[in-house]
Enzyme design. Structure first.
Site, mmCIF file in Angstrom:
data_model
loop_
_atom_site.group_PDB
_atom_site.id
_atom_site.type_symbol
_atom_site.label_atom_id
_atom_site.label_comp_id
_atom_site.label_asym_id
_atom_site.label_seq_id
_atom_site.Cartn_x
_atom_site.Cartn_y
_atom_site.Cartn_z
ATOM 1 N N ILE A 249 -4.547 1.601 5.080
ATOM 2 C CA ILE A 249 -4.099 0.255 5.432
ATOM 3 C C ILE A 249 -4.122 -0.706 4.255
ATOM 4 O O ILE A 249 -3.395 -1.699 4.256
ATOM 5 C CB ILE A 249 -4.892 -0.321 6.624
ATOM 6 C CG1 ILE A 249 -6.397 -0.378 6.346
ATOM 7 C CG2 ILE A 249 -4.595 0.475 7.882
ATOM 8 C CD1 ILE A 249 -7.200 -1.056 7.449
ATOM 9 N N ASP A 250 -4.914 -0.429 3.226
ATOM 10 C CA ASP A 250 -4.901 -1.286 2.039
ATOM 11 C C ASP A 250 -3.497 -1.385 1.456
ATOM 12 O O ASP A 250 -3.104 -2.413 0.897
ATOM 13 C CB ASP A 250 -5.828 -0.732 0.954
ATOM 14 C CG ASP A 250 -7.196 -0.320 1.434
ATOM 15 O OD1 ASP A 250 -7.324 0.064 2.612
ATOM 16 O OD2 ASP A 250 -8.140 -0.360 0.633
#
Length: 340
Positions: free
Chosen positions: A120-121
């Site tokens: 998700i980064d």
């Protein structure tokens, strides 16, 4: 904000100097790129020439290139520097500033592959680049590909939990993985990256046809985060297990402040509900994390889960201190707008 930024600029006068931790890395990696996101946010409210010059110097030192000069990279971390390159191009239209970042995204656009963002980064590192290229060129093919990749991360890869309204960092944390207390593992800074990604896309492309999806997801996250705030104003590194390396953490807290303050400033949430949460968190960072010389404490080092980058204390030095400052400057830029 100026104090913390001055500390960093004085510590790193050479914008092209490599970063040495467990090994040597070039200074156009994602950690430094996030700092420059924050610097450009500071510049937007306090347009001092030295801020602009510092950012331009960074681009010039790297010949406006991506990490290791690899233009064909599909890695969002390597493309994150392009956010600032495009911002600087929008100020002074010098073509060399955007050649490599545009070529990198265009090389992705030439394929049908949409599953690159499997952590998700990456949403924060890469989505704003696609959005900025859409705004710059007027070509919605970039924003449509961004949406397809985002939805692949969210739905097909299943990293979004609509019940808890939070994101698992990557497939390693999908159930049956559990925290020591039996809860799902939601990493604070990871969810903060998603908040920042959605804010930046909404800000860059206010009329995007997928706005409802981005806005609804952002607001669901912000609402879920309110009751998870610590009494002291911070958020824990583990959002659902306060005992798993529990304690104050600045970077995730700052990213949540950034999202909440932006939502207040843009009329998307009730200020009466969110302003106390925002000010409690911001004042906690200022009073308990910011040192007199501008150093930021309680910043978790790099990683992907609560146990990484520990210990997190007032005096602990993370392996990279640049991204924590970037998060802080992003948050401060929106808090500043709130109180004007």
């Amino acid at each position: 904000m100026k104090l913390a930024n001055a500390y960093f600029m004085q510590k790193w006068p050479d914008t092209g100097k490599s970063i040495i931790t467990n090994r040597e890395r070039p200074s156009n990696i994602w950690t430094r790129a996030v700092y420059y996101e924050g610097l450009m946010a500071l510049y937007s409210i306090d347009p001092k020439p030295e801020f602009y010059d510092y950012a331009v110097s960074w681009g010039e030192e790297h010949r406006w290139g991506l990490r290791d000069g690899y233009v064909a990279t599909r890695n969002g971390d390597n493309q994150c520097c392009g956010q600032t390159y495009i911002d600087l191009y929008n100020i002074e239209q010098q073509e060399e500033r955007i050649i490599d970042i545009k070529a990198s995204v265009d090389s992705m656009m030439a394929t049908d592959k949409i599953d690159d963002w499997d952590w998700i980064d990456a949403l924060q590192m890469a989505m704003p680049v696609f959005a900025k290229l859409t705004a710059l060129t007027g070509d919605t093919a970039y924003s449509e590909r961004m949406y397809a990749m985002y939805m692949d991360t969210k739905v097909r890869q299943g990293l979004w939990n609509p019940n808890d309204r939070l994101w698992w960092r990557d497939k390693d944390f999908l159930p049956p993985y559990k925290e020591p207390n039996g809860e799902d593992c939601y990493w604070s800074r990871g969810n903060g990256w998603v908040v920042a990604a959605l804010v930046r896309v909404l800000d860059i492309l206010p009329d995007d046809r997928h706005r409802t999806e981005y806005e609804e997801t952002l607001l669901a996250m912000l609402d879920a985060l309110v009751p998870l705030q610590r009494e002291d104003g911070f958020w824990n590194v583990s959002l659902h297990d306060s005992e798993n390396f529990g304690g104050k953490e600045t970077s995730g807290t700052a990213l949540f402040v950034y999202g909440m303050a932006w939502a207040v400033n843009n009329g998307l949430v009730e200020s009466e509900k969110f302003e106390p949460v925002i000010f409690k968190a911001w004042n906690a960072i200022i009073k308990e994390a910011l040192h007199k010389d501008g150093f930021l404490g309680y910043v978790q080092g790099t990683g992907k889960q609560p146990s990484d980058g520990q210990p997190v204390t007032y005096t602990s030095m993370p392996d990279f201190e640049d991204y924590g400052l970037g998060c802080f400057l992003l948050a401060g830029s929106e808090v500043f707008k709130m109180v004007q």
